[in-house]
Design an enzyme around this catalytic site. Structure first.
Site, PDB file in Angstrom:
ATOM      1  N   CYS A   1      15.989 -37.557 -21.933  1.00 51.08           N
ATOM      2  CA  CYS A   1      17.053 -38.041 -22.178  1.00 51.08           C
ATOM      3  C   CYS A   1      17.656 -38.406 -20.766  1.00 51.08           C
ATOM      4  O   CYS A   1      17.200 -37.825 -19.728  1.00 51.08           O
ATOM      5  CB  CYS A   1      18.393 -37.311 -22.845  1.00 51.08           C
ATOM      6  SG  CYS A   1      18.154 -36.862 -24.600  1.00 51.08           S
TER       7      CYS A   1
ATOM      8  N   ARG B   1      12.722 -41.446 -19.005  1.00 52.07           N
ATOM      9  CA  ARG B   1      12.955 -39.996 -19.485  1.00 52.07           C
ATOM     10  C   ARG B   1      13.247 -40.008 -20.921  1.00 52.07           C
ATOM     11  O   ARG B   1      13.138 -38.669 -21.298  1.00 52.07           O
ATOM     12  CB  ARG B   1      14.414 -39.654 -18.688  1.00 52.07           C
ATOM     13  CG  ARG B   1      14.168 -39.602 -17.229  1.00 52.07           C
ATOM     14  CD  ARG B   1      15.435 -38.993 -16.786  1.00 52.07           C
ATOM     15  NE  ARG B   1      15.908 -37.552 -17.033  1.00 52.07           N
ATOM     16  CZ  ARG B   1      15.361 -36.608 -16.298  1.00 52.07           C
ATOM     17  NH1 ARG B   1      14.968 -36.980 -15.107  1.00 52.07           N
ATOM     18  NH2 ARG B   1      15.686 -35.280 -16.586  1.00 52.07           N
TER      19      ARG B   1
ATOM     20  N   TRP C   1      16.044 -39.150 -26.090  1.00 53.17           N
ATOM     21  CA  TRP C   1      14.917 -38.656 -26.605  1.00 53.17           C
ATOM     22  C   TRP C   1      15.197 -37.423 -27.595  1.00 53.17           C
ATOM     23  O   TRP C   1      15.723 -36.645 -27.300  1.00 53.17           O
ATOM     24  CB  TRP C   1      13.841 -37.697 -25.480  1.00 53.17           C
ATOM     25  CG  TRP C   1      12.635 -37.447 -25.931  1.00 53.17           C
ATOM     26  CD1 TRP C   1      11.485 -37.971 -25.972  1.00 53.17           C
ATOM     27  CD2 TRP C   1      12.615 -35.910 -26.306  1.00 53.17           C
ATOM     28  NE1 TRP C   1      10.564 -37.087 -26.214  1.00 53.17           N
ATOM     29  CE2 TRP C   1      10.882 -36.005 -26.497  1.00 53.17           C
ATOM     30  CE3 TRP C   1      12.998 -34.659 -26.540  1.00 53.17           C
ATOM     31  CZ2 TRP C   1      10.437 -34.772 -26.988  1.00 53.17           C
ATOM     32  CZ3 TRP C   1      12.498 -33.620 -26.903  1.00 53.17           C
ATOM     33  CH2 TRP C   1      11.091 -33.882 -27.249  1.00 53.17           C
TER      34      TRP C   1
ATOM     35  N   ASN D   1      22.884 -34.398 -22.342  1.00 52.02           N
ATOM     36  CA  ASN D   1      21.445 -34.220 -22.348  1.00 52.02           C
ATOM     37  C   ASN D   1      21.425 -32.610 -22.208  1.00 52.02           C
ATOM     38  O   ASN D   1      22.185 -32.032 -21.706  1.00 52.02           O
ATOM     39  CB  ASN D   1      20.965 -34.470 -20.819  1.00 52.02           C
ATOM     40  CG  ASN D   1      19.538 -34.455 -20.669  1.00 52.02           C
ATOM     41  OD1 ASN D   1      18.950 -33.966 -21.569  1.00 52.02           O
ATOM     42  ND2 ASN D   1      18.891 -34.626 -19.288  1.00 52.02           N
ATOM     43  N   GLY D   2      20.346 -32.370 -23.161  1.00 50.71           N
ATOM     44  CA  GLY D   2      20.226 -30.846 -23.419  1.00 50.71           C
ATOM     45  C   GLY D   2      20.724 -30.311 -24.833  1.00 50.71           C
ATOM     46  O   GLY D   2      20.550 -31.365 -25.859  1.00 50.71           O
TER      47      GLY D   2
ATOM     48  N   GLU E   1      -7.311 -31.171 -19.050  1.00 54.20           N
ATOM     49  CA  GLU E   1      -6.231 -32.373 -18.807  1.00 54.20           C
ATOM     50  C   GLU E   1      -7.044 -33.821 -18.929  1.00 54.20           C
ATOM     51  O   GLU E   1      -6.094 -34.628 -19.419  1.00 54.20           O
ATOM     52  CB  GLU E   1      -6.218 -32.098 -17.009  1.00 54.20           C
ATOM     53  CG  GLU E   1      -5.569 -33.184 -16.384  1.00 54.20           C
ATOM     54  CD  GLU E   1      -4.192 -33.332 -16.708  1.00 54.20           C
ATOM     55  OE1 GLU E   1      -3.679 -32.483 -17.615  1.00 54.20           O
ATOM     56  OE2 GLU E   1      -3.460 -34.458 -16.190  1.00 54.20           O
TER      57      GLU E   1
ATOM     58  N   LYS F   1      -4.616 -36.259 -21.112  1.00 60.88           N
ATOM     59  CA  LYS F   1      -4.043 -37.540 -20.643  1.00 60.88           C
ATOM     60  C   LYS F   1      -4.769 -38.619 -21.819  1.00 60.88           C
ATOM     61  O   LYS F   1      -3.827 -39.507 -21.965  1.00 60.88           O
ATOM     62  CB  LYS F   1      -5.075 -38.113 -19.470  1.00 60.88           C
ATOM     63  CG  LYS F   1      -4.732 -37.212 -18.063  1.00 60.88           C
ATOM     64  CD  LYS F   1      -3.541 -38.013 -17.382  1.00 60.88           C
ATOM     65  CE  LYS F   1      -2.378 -37.286 -17.893  1.00 60.88           C
ATOM     66  NZ  LYS F   1      -1.780 -35.982 -17.380  1.00 60.88           N
TER      67      LYS F   1
ATOM     68  N   GLU G   1      -2.229 -38.213 -24.994  1.00 64.87           N
ATOM     69  CA  GLU G   1      -0.938 -38.659 -24.589  1.00 64.87           C
ATOM     70  C   GLU G   1      -0.506 -40.212 -24.601  1.00 64.87           C
ATOM     71  O   GLU G   1       0.381 -40.807 -25.242  1.00 64.87           O
ATOM     72  CB  GLU G   1      -0.554 -38.124 -22.948  1.00 64.87           C
ATOM     73  CG  GLU G   1      -0.155 -36.874 -22.863  1.00 64.87           C
ATOM     74  CD  GLU G   1       0.252 -36.609 -21.497  1.00 64.87           C
ATOM     75  OE1 GLU G   1       1.183 -35.876 -21.337  1.00 64.87           O
ATOM     76  OE2 GLU G   1      -0.469 -37.051 -20.540  1.00 64.87           O
TER      77      GLU G   1
ATOM     78  N   HIS H   1     -19.503 -22.448 -30.624  1.00 67.53           N
ATOM     79  CA  HIS H   1     -18.691 -21.401 -31.505  1.00 67.53           C
ATOM     80  C   HIS H   1     -17.816 -22.507 -32.396  1.00 67.53           C
ATOM     81  O   HIS H   1     -16.861 -21.708 -32.902  1.00 67.53           O
ATOM     82  CB  HIS H   1     -18.001 -20.602 -30.726  1.00 67.53           C
ATOM     83  CG  HIS H   1     -18.874 -19.602 -29.953  1.00 67.53           C
ATOM     84  ND1 HIS H   1     -19.884 -18.633 -30.570  1.00 67.53           N
ATOM     85  CD2 HIS H   1     -19.374 -19.399 -28.665  1.00 67.53           C
ATOM     86  CE1 HIS H   1     -20.446 -18.161 -29.755  1.00 67.53           C
ATOM     87  NE2 HIS H   1     -20.233 -18.480 -28.451  1.00 67.53           N
TER      88      HIS H   1
ATOM     89  N   LYS I   1       9.403 -37.753 -19.784  1.00 65.90           N
ATOM     90  CA  LYS I   1       8.679 -37.270 -18.545  1.00 65.90           C
ATOM     91  C   LYS I   1       9.245 -35.875 -18.022  1.00 65.90           C
ATOM     92  O   LYS I   1       8.489 -35.241 -17.533  1.00 65.90           O
ATOM     93  CB  LYS I   1       9.250 -38.372 -17.443  1.00 65.90           C
ATOM     94  CG  LYS I   1       8.830 -38.058 -16.294  1.00 65.90           C
ATOM     95  CD  LYS I   1       7.406 -38.169 -15.970  1.00 65.90           C
ATOM     96  CE  LYS I   1       6.682 -37.827 -14.594  1.00 65.90           C
ATOM     97  NZ  LYS I   1       5.253 -37.646 -14.887  1.00 65.90           N
TER      98      LYS I   1
HETATM   99  C1  G6P Z   1       6.101 -33.175 -19.975  1.00 66.79           C
HETATM  100  C2  G6P Z   1       5.572 -34.341 -19.182  1.00 66.79           C
HETATM  101  C3  G6P Z   1       4.033 -33.749 -18.839  1.00 66.79           C
HETATM  102  C4  G6P Z   1       4.174 -32.531 -17.659  1.00 66.79           C
HETATM  103  C5  G6P Z   1       5.102 -31.446 -18.477  1.00 66.79           C
HETATM  104  C6  G6P Z   1       5.648 -30.488 -17.374  1.00 66.79           C
HETATM  105  O1  G6P Z   1       5.458 -32.700 -20.916  1.00 66.79           O
HETATM  106  O2  G6P Z   1       5.125 -35.286 -20.260  1.00 66.79           O
HETATM  107  O3  G6P Z   1       3.596 -34.762 -17.838  1.00 66.79           O
HETATM  108  O4  G6P Z   1       2.985 -32.224 -17.161  1.00 66.79           O
HETATM  109  O5  G6P Z   1       6.229 -31.941 -18.986  1.00 66.79           O
HETATM  110  O6  G6P Z   1       6.393 -30.800 -16.326  1.00 66.79           O
HETATM  111  P1  G6P Z   1       6.680 -30.543 -14.821  1.00 66.79           P
HETATM  112  O7  G6P Z   1       7.864 -31.499 -14.549  1.00 66.79           O
HETATM  113  O8  G6P Z   1       7.438 -29.171 -15.156  1.00 66.79           O
HETATM  114  O9  G6P Z   1       5.588 -30.583 -14.375  1.00 66.79           O
END
Ligand code: G6P
Length: 609
Positions: free
Chosen positions: A2, A27, A74, A100-101, A482, A486, A489, A505, A604
């Protein structure tokens, strides 16, 4: 998660708010809205979908005025729809709120307000706030001050009222960030300074339990208890230009390409190459504080958690201190064993992730010293930690984290070398060698970026897959996680990261022509073992994309596709392997027509639990 923006001043609030909202869209982007006091009336425009939809609504029914608030959402409570989009208003349409929250006690508040005759139009937790303020007497400031006493949860609010048409009230309680911007022709409210950078770089972050009252004359800061606060604004180190796409089709691609610069900026000024020393005075982690550290706990979420997993290898190997890594949302609720001899390292790009902040508070309550590795100057995490090691990645807008990750790895390397030298577990010669290799990393990344086109073809090989398995061993196992993150996502292809030795396994049952395997296999201690795992895949007709060292002669006969990695020390290698994994996911997603910068359901910065 948000985005909030607000404005009061000489400019026309409607277009200004829409402009700022576009820069905040990363956001949250499932619905959006704007509220402006127009000729004494409260006017709202809201729509489901992206800001573009809201822009269409506002083209047909423009908003003009001197004060307003806006929001990009969001969804947490209630699906994305125009009715659930913010701002929300009261029964008399006299005031509007963006939030927001989360309001945790919204159900009981709603029941009580409904029994007093208030009518609700949305499924959100937010809507209780305007009704609660409506039910109080006095100025908007006084009524808000009373209303917040009833709210439980974490929230940042922006409020306007037609009764005080040139005023904006801002409230912060708990995690979600909120700042006031000071421009020559007015004042802004924003959950992220990058939204208002074309107008001003002078911002003041609200602390927990503070309210700001913005009018055309100025800004007044008070605590919830009404005590005046006097704190000067600070200057944001980024300008509007650095927060733009700069000719790239997506922020994600731009940010991948920025990595050589971001890595240089992160170690620049902190390293004495000749002496083999890392200078991190800003951490306060010297002498007695350092001698006290018997154990390290790393806490983070998402991609930052993957950086922590790499950090465990580096810190244990160089400092010979036991390191534990935890997902912040798990750590904070499992009564962790932490004491004054434990150093907590919290890693977060944004410095606003609610779970990471919760984990830090848990550690602090147990007297652990907290160090943050963070990208956003002045963020909540940076303010709450005992010491901060900033990554100098610059603003990261693409939802999928890229340059923040590689700079986190660099920061962890610096921290580990610093601690290891101070503890005497690393010789000056060994430190010098590592630091020289670190200094070469930006050029090696540039070399791989120059070969990015080859990864487009590999991305094409993944685009129609049902699922993709990523394998890595040792320090490359977190990179397998990771790489898989990626891909899922941004391309929505299911992907799993696995320690290569664990494949037999279970995941081996998945292998067939439709489930390709990305094997991360640079030369190193575990190379031969990873190669055996690749053979196991091939024996089951699996397709293999390998990331292998440039001089590896064996791999060509064992993999369908090979991307060549430059050589560096094993501990630094994850910084290099990250780059082709990012590009592989990027190209697969682009070829599938996905919205790379704003993937569905993600945000984000996740400022709720
Ligand atoms: C969200 C984002 C990720 C990020 C994670 C942690 O899920 O989409 O890309 O890695 O938050 O965010 P931070 O700001 O704590 O690294």
């Amino acid at each position: 998660m948000c985005g909030i923006v607000g404005y009061v001043g000489e400019r026309d609030a409607g277009p200004v708010l829409l402009d700022c909202l576009k820069r905040l869209e990363y956001r949250g982007y499932d619905s959006a809205g704007v509220g402006v006091i127009q000729e004494g009336r409260l006017e709202l425009r809201r729509s489901a979908g992206k800001i573009l939809e809201l822009e269409r609504v506002m083209e047909q029914r423009p908003l003009h005025g001197r004060a307003g608030i806006a929001h990009t959402r969001w969804a947490t409570h209630g699906r994305p729809s125009a009715a659930n989009a913010h701002p929300h208003s009261d029964c008399a349409s006299s005031l509007a709120v963006v939030h927001n929250g989360i309001i945790e006690n919204h159900r009981s508040l709603r029941r009580a307000l409904e029994s007093q005759g208030h009518r609700f139009g949305s499924e959100t937790d937010t809507e209780v706030i305007p009704h609660l303020i409506e039910s109080r007497r006095g100025s908007i400031e006084a009524a808000t001050q009373e209303a917040v006493q009833e709210l439980e949860g974490d929230y940042a609010l922006g409020i306007i009222s037609r009764r005080e048409p040139e005023k904006l009230v801002a409230v912060r309680s708990g995690g979600p960030p909120l700042s006031v911007g000071f421009a020559p022709d007015g004042f802004f409210l924003t959950s992220d300074a990058s939204a208002i950078l074309p107008y001003t770089r002078e911002v003041l972050s609200l602390e927990e339990g503070e309210m700001a009252v913005l009018s055309r004359e100025g800004v007044r800061l008070v605590t919830f208890g009404g005590r005046a606060v006097d704190r000067p604004p600070t200057r944001v180190p980024w300008d509007a230009e650095t927060a733009q796409k700069g000719g790239f089709p997506h922020f994600m691609l731009k940010e991948i390409w920025e990595q050589p610069r971001a890595i240089r900026d992160t170690w620049g000024g902190r390293v004495d190459l000749e002496a083999g020393e890392v200078r991190l005075a800003e951490l306060g982690l010297e002498g007695e504080a350092l001698a006290r550290v018997r154990r390290i706990v790393l806490v983070a979420c998402g991609t930052s958690w993957h950086a922590s997993l790499v950090g465990k290898h580096v810190l244990e190997s160089l400092c010979r201190i036991p390191v534990e890594v935890d997902v912040a949302s798990e750590y904070r609720y499992r009564s962790p064993i932490v004491d004054p001899w434990t150093l907590t390292i919290a890693i977060s790009q944004s410095g606003e992730t609610a779970d990471t902040l919760g984990a830090v508070r848990e550690s602090r309550a147990r007297q652990s010293m907290v160090v943050a590795i963070c990208n956003v100057v002045g963020s909540t995490l940076a303010r709450e930690a005992d010491g901060v090691l900033y990554t100098h990645a610059g603003p990261e807008i693409g939802v999928a984290s890229t340059k923040a990750f590689t700079t986190q790895l660099v920061a962890l390397d610096l921290l580990a070398i610093h601690m290891a030298r101070a503890k005497g577990t690393l010789s000056p010669e060994a430190a010098r060698t590592l630091l020289h290799e670190l200094a070469e990393i930006p050029c090696l990344v540039e070399d791989m970026l120059g070969r990015a086109e080859g990864l487009r073809d590999l991305g094409a090989a993944l685009r129609s897959s049902r699922s993709v398995l990523y394998l890595g061993r040792g320090i490359q196992y977190p990179l397998a996680l990771e790489g898989a993150l990626k891909l899922k996502e941004i391309s929505y292809i299911h992907a799993e990261g696995y320690p290569a030795g664990e494949m037999k396994h279970g995941p081996i049952a998945l292998i067939d022509r439709a489930v390709p395997v990305v094997a991360i296999a640079p030369q190193g201690r575990l190379y031969e073992k990873t190669l055996s795992n690749i053979e196991e895949v091939r024996a089951r007709d699996g397709r293999v994309i390998a990331l292998a060292s440039e001089d590896d002669r064996e791999i060509a006969g064992k993999a369908d596709h090979v991307f060549r990695l430059p050589r560096t020390s094993e501990l630094l290698m994850p910084i290099l392997t990250a780059v082709p994994l990012q590009l592989l996911a990027y190209y697969a997603a682009v070829l599938r027509g996905c919205d790379v910068d704003q993937p569905r359901n993600l945000a984000k910065s996740v400022t709720v639990e």
